[in-house]
Design a protein around this motif. Structure first.
Motif, PDB file in Angstrom:
ATOM      1  N   MET A  96     -57.342 -21.559   1.623  1.00  0.00           N
ATOM      2  CA  MET A  96     -58.681 -22.080   1.365  1.00  0.00           C
ATOM      3  C   MET A  96     -59.515 -21.079   0.559  1.00  0.00           C
ATOM      4  N   ARG A  97     -59.443 -19.815   1.015  1.00  0.00           N
ATOM      5  CA  ARG A  97     -60.170 -18.756   0.343  1.00  0.00           C
ATOM      6  C   ARG A  97     -59.726 -18.635  -1.115  1.00  0.00           C
ATOM      7  N   ASP A  98     -58.414 -18.742  -1.309  1.00  0.00           N
ATOM      8  CA  ASP A  98     -57.869 -18.648  -2.661  1.00  0.00           C
ATOM      9  C   ASP A  98     -58.427 -19.745  -3.555  1.00  0.00           C
ATOM     10  N   PHE A  99     -58.543 -20.949  -2.991  1.00  0.00           N
ATOM     11  CA  PHE A  99     -59.086 -22.051  -3.781  1.00  0.00           C
ATOM     12  C   PHE A  99     -60.543 -21.786  -4.133  1.00  0.00           C
ATOM     13  N   ALA A 100     -61.296 -21.220  -3.208  1.00  0.00           N
ATOM     14  CA  ALA A 100     -62.714 -20.916  -3.475  1.00  0.00           C
ATOM     15  C   ALA A 100     -62.821 -19.882  -4.592  1.00  0.00           C
ATOM     16  N   ILE A 101     -61.926 -18.927  -4.596  1.00  0.00           N
ATOM     17  CA  ILE A 101     -61.927 -17.902  -5.654  1.00  0.00           C
ATOM     18  C   ILE A 101     -61.562 -18.543  -6.999  1.00  0.00           C
ATOM     19  N   ALA A 102     -60.536 -19.394  -6.968  1.00  0.00           N
ATOM     20  CA  ALA A 102     -60.117 -20.078  -8.203  1.00  0.00           C
ATOM     21  C   ALA A 102     -61.252 -20.949  -8.739  1.00  0.00           C
ATOM     22  N   ARG A 103     -61.990 -21.560  -7.828  1.00  0.00           N
ATOM     23  CA  ARG A 103     -63.093 -22.438  -8.222  1.00  0.00           C
ATOM     24  C   ARG A 103     -64.217 -21.635  -8.876  1.00  0.00           C
ATOM     25  N   ARG A 104     -64.508 -20.479  -8.301  1.00  0.00           N
ATOM     26  CA  ARG A 104     -65.554 -19.629  -8.883  1.00  0.00           C
ATOM     27  C   ARG A 104     -65.158 -19.180 -10.298  1.00  0.00           C
ATOM     28  N   ARG A 105     -63.912 -18.803 -10.426  1.00  0.00           N
ATOM     29  CA  ARG A 105     -63.435 -18.382 -11.758  1.00  0.00           C
ATOM     30  C   ARG A 105     -63.493 -19.532 -12.756  1.00  0.00           C
ATOM     31  N   MET A 106     -63.107 -20.720 -12.286  1.00  0.00           N
ATOM     32  CA  MET A 106     -63.165 -21.907 -13.149  1.00  0.00           C
ATOM     33  C   MET A 106     -64.592 -22.103 -13.683  1.00  0.00           C
ATOM     34  N   VAL A 107     -65.560 -22.021 -12.771  1.00  0.00           N
ATOM     35  CA  VAL A 107     -66.956 -22.251 -13.172  1.00  0.00           C
ATOM     36  C   VAL A 107     -67.435 -21.150 -14.118  1.00  0.00           C
ATOM     37  N   GLU A 108     -67.081 -19.924 -13.810  1.00  0.00           N
ATOM     38  CA  GLU A 108     -67.540 -18.817 -14.667  1.00  0.00           C
ATOM     39  C   GLU A 108     -66.871 -18.839 -16.034  1.00  0.00           C
ATOM     40  N   GLU A 109     -65.536 -18.940 -16.026  1.00  0.00           N
ATOM     41  CA  GLU A 109     -64.791 -18.738 -17.273  1.00  0.00           C
ATOM     42  C   GLU A 109     -64.677 -19.985 -18.144  1.00  0.00           C
ATOM     43  N   GLN A 110     -64.634 -21.151 -17.515  1.00  0.00           N
ATOM     44  CA  GLN A 110     -64.428 -22.362 -18.315  1.00  0.00           C
ATOM     45  C   GLN A 110     -65.719 -23.134 -18.564  1.00  0.00           C
ATOM     46  N   VAL A 111     -66.686 -22.973 -17.669  1.00  0.00           N
ATOM     47  CA  VAL A 111     -67.876 -23.818 -17.732  1.00  0.00           C
ATOM     48  C   VAL A 111     -69.105 -23.019 -18.196  1.00  0.00           C
ATOM     49  N   SER A 112     -69.522 -22.017 -17.423  1.00  0.00           N
ATOM     50  CA  SER A 112     -70.690 -21.202 -17.816  1.00  0.00           C
ATOM     51  C   SER A 112     -70.458 -20.519 -19.155  1.00  0.00           C
ATOM     52  N   ALA A 113     -69.300 -19.897 -19.293  1.00  0.00           N
ATOM     53  CA  ALA A 113     -69.017 -19.114 -20.503  1.00  0.00           C
ATOM     54  C   ALA A 113     -69.076 -19.975 -21.758  1.00  0.00           C
ATOM     55  N   ARG A 114     -68.858 -21.275 -21.594  1.00  0.00           N
ATOM     56  CA  ARG A 114     -68.900 -22.165 -22.765  1.00  0.00           C
ATOM     57  C   ARG A 114     -70.259 -22.834 -22.943  1.00  0.00           C
ATOM     58  N   GLY A 115     -71.234 -22.415 -22.165  1.00  0.00           N
ATOM     59  CA  GLY A 115     -72.594 -22.857 -22.464  1.00  0.00           C
ATOM     60  C   GLY A 115     -73.204 -23.892 -21.540  1.00  0.00           C
ATOM     61  N   VAL A 116     -72.494 -24.312 -20.495  1.00  0.00           N
ATOM     62  CA  VAL A 116     -73.117 -25.250 -19.557  1.00  0.00           C
ATOM     63  C   VAL A 116     -74.064 -24.462 -18.661  1.00  0.00           C
ATOM     64  N   LYS A 117     -75.344 -24.884 -18.613  1.00  0.00           N
ATOM     65  CA  LYS A 117     -76.367 -24.084 -17.924  1.00  0.00           C
ATOM     66  C   LYS A 117     -76.956 -24.746 -16.694  1.00  0.00           C
ATOM     67  N   ASP A 118     -76.912 -26.066 -16.615  1.00  0.00           N
ATOM     68  CA  ASP A 118     -77.552 -26.789 -15.512  1.00  0.00           C
ATOM     69  C   ASP A 118     -77.029 -26.263 -14.166  1.00  0.00           C
ATOM     70  N   LYS A 119     -77.936 -25.614 -13.446  1.00  0.00           N
ATOM     71  CA  LYS A 119     -77.539 -24.937 -12.213  1.00  0.00           C
ATOM     72  C   LYS A 119     -77.000 -25.923 -11.174  1.00  0.00           C
ATOM     73  N   ARG A 120     -77.565 -27.112 -11.158  1.00  0.00           N
ATOM     74  CA  ARG A 120     -77.099 -28.111 -10.185  1.00  0.00           C
ATOM     75  C   ARG A 120     -75.666 -28.529 -10.492  1.00  0.00           C
ATOM     76  N   VAL A 121     -75.327 -28.608 -11.771  1.00  0.00           N
ATOM     77  CA  VAL A 121     -73.951 -28.948 -12.156  1.00  0.00           C
ATOM     78  C   VAL A 121     -72.999 -27.820 -11.753  1.00  0.00           C
ATOM     79  N   LEU A 122     -73.395 -26.587 -12.046  1.00  0.00           N
ATOM     80  CA  LEU A 122     -72.539 -25.436 -11.703  1.00  0.00           C
ATOM     81  C   LEU A 122     -72.341 -25.373 -10.187  1.00  0.00           C
ATOM     82  N   ASP A 123     -73.413 -25.582  -9.429  1.00  0.00           N
ATOM     83  CA  ASP A 123     -73.311 -25.553  -7.962  1.00  0.00           C
ATOM     84  C   ASP A 123     -72.393 -26.650  -7.437  1.00  0.00           C
TER      85      ASP A 123
END
Ligand code: SAH
Length: 217
Positions: A1-28
């Motif tokens: 479970m913990r591993d999935f949470a880590i993978a999810r955080r990386r997904m959001v940081e590296e694939q989503v935020s880094a490419r310009g998605v800013k809406d905090k509610r979407v990221l959350d």
């Protein structure tokens, strides 16, 4: 479970935020929804990769970045009634459930609708309404919608979506040929007045139905 949470955080940081998605509610929302539950067990380990994945019946769960872009494009605040066309795995519907008040989702393939229902219930998203139908007619009984999100590629914009949009609401839909499309955002600014924007190129499975593509083509 913990591993999935880590993978999810990386997904959001590296694939989503880094490419310009800013809406905090979407990221959350993307940090919260357990994407690995929405894919087949054998593909769990790939759920947080930067790609769409097969979900059976020749359909796919969209790439995380595309889910983020489409969700952000709807600019949801939390009080909206939203229609999704193409439930698929149910993942996008779960994200929408965290971003809006009421979510209605249409799917044409019974096995996918059934599985999505089960997964959504298992993850606490029972409030998502799923209906088995040709979604190219929209969902007349529940209209108007503050937002409509189509997650399959259409040859043209079905008239019913424009009619079922509330004034001030927007429709996000990939439009183009069977293999590649442009992601469009259409905002209803008056009874008969719409504003159209092209957001980006994309590739979705075809929207199949009466006002979509023919199944066999
Ligand atoms: N939003 C989904 C991905 C959808 S893939 C997810 O998060 O997993 C596109 C989906 O649209 C497929 O499940 C396909 O069966 C469905 N679809 C295609 N044409 C449709 C139509 N006319 N009405 C309803 N669903 C349709």
């Amino acid at each position: 479970m913990r591993d999935f949470a880590i993978a999810r955080r990386r997904m959001v940081e590296e694939q989503v935020s880094a490419r310009g998605v800013k809406d905090k509610r979407v990221l959350d929302a993307m940090l919260k929804v357990p994407r690995h539950k929405f894919v087949e067990e054998a593909l769990e380990g790939k759920a947080y990769q930067d790609a769409p994945l097969p979900i059976g019946e020749k359909q796919t769960i969209s790439q995380p970045y595309m889910v983020a872009v489409m969700s952000e494009a709807l600019a949801l605040k939390g009080s909206e009634k939203v229609l999704e066309v193409g439930t698929g795995s149910g993942y996008q519907a779960a994200i929408l459930a965290l971003l809006a008040d009421r979510v209605f989702s249409l799917e044409r393939i019974p096995a996918l609708a059934r599985r999505a229902r089960k997964v959504l219930d298992g993850c606490g998203f029972s409030k998502v309404n799923i209906r088995l139908a040709d979604g190219t007619h929209g969902w007349q009984d529940m209209a108007p919608f503050d937002a409509i999100l189509v997650t399959a590629g259409a040859p043209e914009v079905p008239r019913d979506y424009l009619d079922q949009l509330a004034i001030g609401g927007c429709l996000v839909i990939p439009v183009g040929d069977r293999s590649s499309q442009v992601l469009m955002r259409i905002t209803r600014i008056g009874e008969q007045e719409y504003r159209e924007e092209q957001l980006m190129g994309c590739r979705f499975v075809p929207l199949i139905g009466n006002h979509g593509w023919h199944e066999s083509a």
